[in-house]
Design an enzyme around this catalytic site. Structure first.
Site, PDB file in Angstrom:
ATOM      1  N   GLY A   1       0.833  -1.197   0.000  1.00  0.00           N
ATOM      2  CA  GLY A   1       0.000   0.000   0.000  1.00  0.00           C
ATOM      3  C   GLY A   1       0.864   1.240   0.000  1.00  0.00           C
TER       4      GLY A   1
ATOM      5  N   HIS B   1      -4.691   1.273   7.364  1.00  0.00           N
ATOM      6  CA  HIS B   1      -3.343   1.836   7.487  1.00  0.00           C
ATOM      7  C   HIS B   1      -3.165   3.011   6.511  1.00  0.00           C
ATOM      8  CE1 HIS B   1       1.190   1.324   7.927  1.00  0.00           C
ATOM      9  NE2 HIS B   1       1.072   2.122   6.888  1.00  0.00           N
ATOM     10  N   GLU B   2      -3.547   2.788   5.245  1.00  0.00           N
ATOM     11  CA  GLU B   2      -3.344   3.838   4.239  1.00  0.00           C
ATOM     12  C   GLU B   2      -4.276   5.015   4.484  1.00  0.00           C
ATOM     13  OE1 GLU B   2      -0.708   3.628   2.656  1.00  0.00           O
ATOM     14  OE2 GLU B   2      -0.376   1.500   3.021  1.00  0.00           O
TER      15      GLU B   2
ATOM     16  N   GLN C   1       2.812  10.076   1.398  1.00  0.00           N
ATOM     17  CA  GLN C   1       4.116   9.422   1.559  1.00  0.00           C
ATOM     18  C   GLN C   1       5.099   9.804   0.463  1.00  0.00           C
ATOM     19  OE1 GLN C   1       2.272   5.324   2.207  1.00  0.00           O
ATOM     20  NE2 GLN C   1       4.135   5.202   3.423  1.00  0.00           N
TER      21      GLN C   1
ATOM     22  N   HIS D   1      -2.876   7.525   6.790  1.00  0.00           N
ATOM     23  CA  HIS D   1      -1.880   8.446   6.201  1.00  0.00           C
ATOM     24  C   HIS D   1      -2.540   9.726   5.691  1.00  0.00           C
ATOM     25  CE1 HIS D   1       1.966   6.355   6.250  1.00  0.00           C
ATOM     26  NE2 HIS D   1       1.427   5.246   5.783  1.00  0.00           N
TER      27      HIS D   1
ATOM     28  N   CYS E   1       5.508  -0.351   7.097  1.00  0.00           N
ATOM     29  CA  CYS E   1       5.125   0.874   6.389  1.00  0.00           C
ATOM     30  C   CYS E   1       6.337   1.326   5.591  1.00  0.00           C
ATOM     31  CB  CYS E   1       4.722   1.946   7.398  1.00  0.00           C
ATOM     32  SG  CYS E   1       4.312   3.533   6.633  1.00  0.00           S
ATOM     33  N   LEU E   2       6.123   1.712   4.345  1.00  0.00           N
ATOM     34  CA  LEU E   2       7.257   2.133   3.509  1.00  0.00           C
ATOM     35  C   LEU E   2       7.922   3.390   4.053  1.00  0.00           C
ATOM     36  CD1 LEU E   2       5.807   1.385  -0.049  1.00  0.00           C
ATOM     37  CD2 LEU E   2       7.460   0.042   1.263  1.00  0.00           C
TER      38      LEU E   2
HETATM   39 NI    NI Z   1       2.297   3.357   5.805  1.00  0.00          NI
END
Ligand code: NI
Length: 171
Positions: free
Chosen positions: A46, A136-137, A51, A140, A94-95
């Site tokens: 994701g 999660h996304e 991000q 953000h 998480c990236l």
């Molecule tokens: Ni994330």
């Protein structure tokens, strides 16, 4: 299409809430293409627009992680989680937090209403990993990050290790 730089915590831009998308034209299509290429290159399941430094309410997920599974890219523009039900725990990454994996509690099932890249409204019910990825996304887009779900001690540990990492990277 272009691979974009993924911001790492503690970059302050990760705390900027995304603005609603009002134009569903080529600029949005390009953003979504870039996000997909960036997510697959990482690789991740994701990615949210904030991000990559784009404060917009857009995220993508693809939880088809097996090598032989066909891709299952889903695009969410201006999403809203309208129902949450049950509890599940998943070890999330998480990236924007490379190398960090933490058990986080989320709703087991969610119903989300969003627009696709063309502006068409859709609703989706999800459970399991897809539900985790959506929650999660979606966080953000409100400037909320995985460490906000942790207890005080874990949060400090993750914060310190990320700050240390960013200091080393800047040297
Ligand atoms: Ni994330």
């Amino acid at each position: 299409m272009a691979i974009r730089t993924i911001l790492h915590y503690p970059d302050k831009r990760l705390r900027d809430p995304g603005r609603p998308v009002t134009e569903f034209g080529p600029a949005l299509a390009k953003l979504v293409d870039d996000m997909a290429e960036t997510m697959y290159a990482a690789p991740g399941v994701g990615l949210a627009a904030p991000q990559i430094g784009e404060a917009k309410r857009v995220f993508i997920v693809d939880v088809a992680t097996g090598d032989d599974e066909p891709s299952d890219l889903r695009v969410f523009v201006n999403p809203e989680i309208i129902e949450r039900d049950g509890i599940q725990q998943w070890e999330e990454g998480c990236l924007s937090f490379p190398g960090i994996h933490e058990e986080i509690e989320r709703a087991e099932r969610v119903k989300v209403r969003a627009q696709d890249a063309h502006g068409n409204v859709f609703e989706l019910e999800a459970d399991g990993l897809l539900a985790v990825a959506i929650q999660h996304e979606n966080d953000h887009l409100d400037g909320k990050l995985m460490l906000d779900h942790l207890g005080l001690i874990r949060r400090r540990l993750v914060h310190r290790s990320m700050v240390k990492r960013s200091t080393v990277a800047a040297e």
